[in-house]
Design a protein around this motif. Structure first.
Motif, short mmCIF file in Angstrom:
data_model
loop_
_atom_site.label_atom_id
_atom_site.label_comp_id
_atom_site.label_asym_id
_atom_site.label_seq_id
_atom_site.Cartn_x
_atom_site.Cartn_y
_atom_site.Cartn_z
N ALA A 207 15.34 -16.29 -33.82
CA ALA A 207 16.61 -16.52 -33.15
C ALA A 207 16.62 -15.88 -31.75
N ARG A 208 16.05 -14.68 -31.64
CA ARG A 208 15.98 -14.02 -30.33
C ARG A 208 15.14 -14.84 -29.37
N HIS A 209 14.05 -15.42 -29.87
CA HIS A 209 13.19 -16.24 -29.02
C HIS A 209 13.94 -17.48 -28.53
N VAL A 210 14.69 -18.10 -29.42
CA VAL A 210 15.48 -19.28 -29.04
C VAL A 210 16.48 -18.93 -27.94
N ARG A 211 17.15 -17.79 -28.10
CA ARG A 211 18.19 -17.41 -27.13
C ARG A 211 17.61 -16.88 -25.83
N SER A 212 16.67 -15.94 -25.94
CA SER A 212 16.24 -15.19 -24.76
C SER A 212 15.09 -15.82 -24.00
N VAL A 213 14.19 -16.50 -24.70
CA VAL A 213 13.02 -17.09 -24.05
C VAL A 213 13.24 -18.58 -23.78
N LEU A 214 13.57 -19.31 -24.82
CA LEU A 214 13.80 -20.74 -24.66
C LEU A 214 15.13 -21.02 -23.96
N ARG A 215 16.07 -20.07 -24.09
CA ARG A 215 17.42 -20.21 -23.52
C ARG A 215 18.07 -21.52 -23.98
N ALA A 216 17.90 -21.79 -25.26
CA ALA A 216 18.46 -23.02 -25.83
C ALA A 216 19.97 -22.91 -25.98
N GLU A 217 20.60 -24.05 -26.06
CA GLU A 217 22.05 -24.12 -26.20
C GLU A 217 22.40 -25.03 -27.36
N THR A 218 23.65 -24.95 -27.78
CA THR A 218 24.13 -25.83 -28.84
C THR A 218 23.89 -27.29 -28.45
N GLY A 219 23.32 -28.04 -29.39
CA GLY A 219 23.00 -29.44 -29.13
C GLY A 219 21.55 -29.68 -28.81
N ASP A 220 20.83 -28.63 -28.43
CA ASP A 220 19.40 -28.77 -28.17
C ASP A 220 18.64 -28.99 -29.48
N GLU A 221 17.46 -29.57 -29.38
CA GLU A 221 16.63 -29.80 -30.55
C GLU A 221 15.37 -28.94 -30.49
N ILE A 222 14.96 -28.43 -31.65
CA ILE A 222 13.73 -27.66 -31.79
C ILE A 222 13.00 -28.14 -33.03
N VAL A 223 11.74 -27.70 -33.17
CA VAL A 223 10.98 -27.98 -34.38
C VAL A 223 10.84 -26.69 -35.17
N VAL A 224 11.13 -26.77 -36.46
CA VAL A 224 11.02 -25.62 -37.36
C VAL A 224 10.05 -25.98 -38.48
N VAL A 225 9.08 -25.11 -38.72
CA VAL A 225 8.18 -25.29 -39.85
C VAL A 225 8.46 -24.20 -40.88
#
Length: 241
Positions: free
Chosen positions: A24-42
């Motif tokens: 979650a920290r990587h999504v927020r701080s590095v990827l800087r993703a926002e609501t509505g963005d898409e990612i891949v989770v394994v």
């Protein structure tokens, strides 16, 4: 979507995914993703999920699964490598990292006649494995077994192809893989001092074919990686999207 994220099955309920804190920290701080963005989770058990982020906050990142596939990035052959324990932790970590990238299914540290007593930091190795899993875009986290004896591994194996990487005047490993691509392979790689004669005899008795990895003298971890690569070239990975 070039970055994969990892969430074990316990973090996935139905179509809802709650990312672990570090992811979650990587999504927020590095990827800087926002609501509505898409990612891949394994999930480490063969599940590949395309996820839409529904909630991105300091306390939690939650997403909704839009698409699920199975065994993405996984080779057709299930390979187990039994590697004699290495006394240098950094070399063992390097082997584990690269073994995951190459597609191995199971890693078994072996206590043999020529290994020295040493401990295995399973928690540290698992972190290395998860990082490699995400980097190489696999969907299945290999199994890391507890250190065990060669006899125990030989007794438990069900592999249809079994090879003993032992050097000497033996046929090269690719020769042992002729014919239809194998479904399940066990490769045994000794420690720096190699396998003792009685261990070689036990492996032969258990159906292992002695093979060579070439004319050069390789470090144990290099030999293990060379064996994995030779086997993986006989199969075909399921490509990542």
């Amino acid at each position: 979507m070039t970055t994969n994220f990892y969430a074990p099955p316990a973090q996935i309920r139905g179509s809802r995914v709650v990312l672990p804190d570090d992811e979650a920290r990587h999504v927020r701080s590095v990827l800087r993703a926002e609501t509505g963005d898409e990612i891949v989770v394994v999930d480490g058990e063969g599940g590949w999920h395309r996820v839409r982020l529904d909630h991105v906050a300091a306390g939690q990142v939650v997403g909704h699964i839009l698409d699920t596939r199975r065994e993405v990035g996984e080779p057709a052959v299930a390979m187990t490598v039994g590697l004699g324990l290495l006394t240098t932790r950094s070399r063992l970590e390097t082997f584990v990292e690269k073994a995951v990238e190459l597609g191995v299914r199971r890693i078994v540290p072996l206590r043999t006649r020529h290994t020295e007593p040493t401990s295995v930091r399973a928690d540290r190795l698992r972190r290395v494995m998860v990082a490699a899993l995400k980097q190489c875009r696999r969907s299945r986290l290999p199994d890391l077994a507890a250190p065990q004896s060669l006899d125990d591994l030989l007794e438990a194996t069900t592999a249809d192809v079994r090879v003993l990487c032992h050097g000497g005047d033996h046929p090269p490993l690719p020769d042992a893989l002729q014919g239809p691509a194998p479904d399940d392979v066990l490769a045994l790689v000794g420690p720096e001092g190699g396998f003792a004669p009685d261990e070689v005899a036990a492996a032969r008795e258990a159906g292992c074919t002695p093979v060579s990895l070439g004319t050069r003298r390789l470090r144990a971890e290099t030999a293990g990686l060379a064996a994995i690569n030779a086997v993986m070239l006989r199969g075909q990975s399921r490509r990542a999207p």
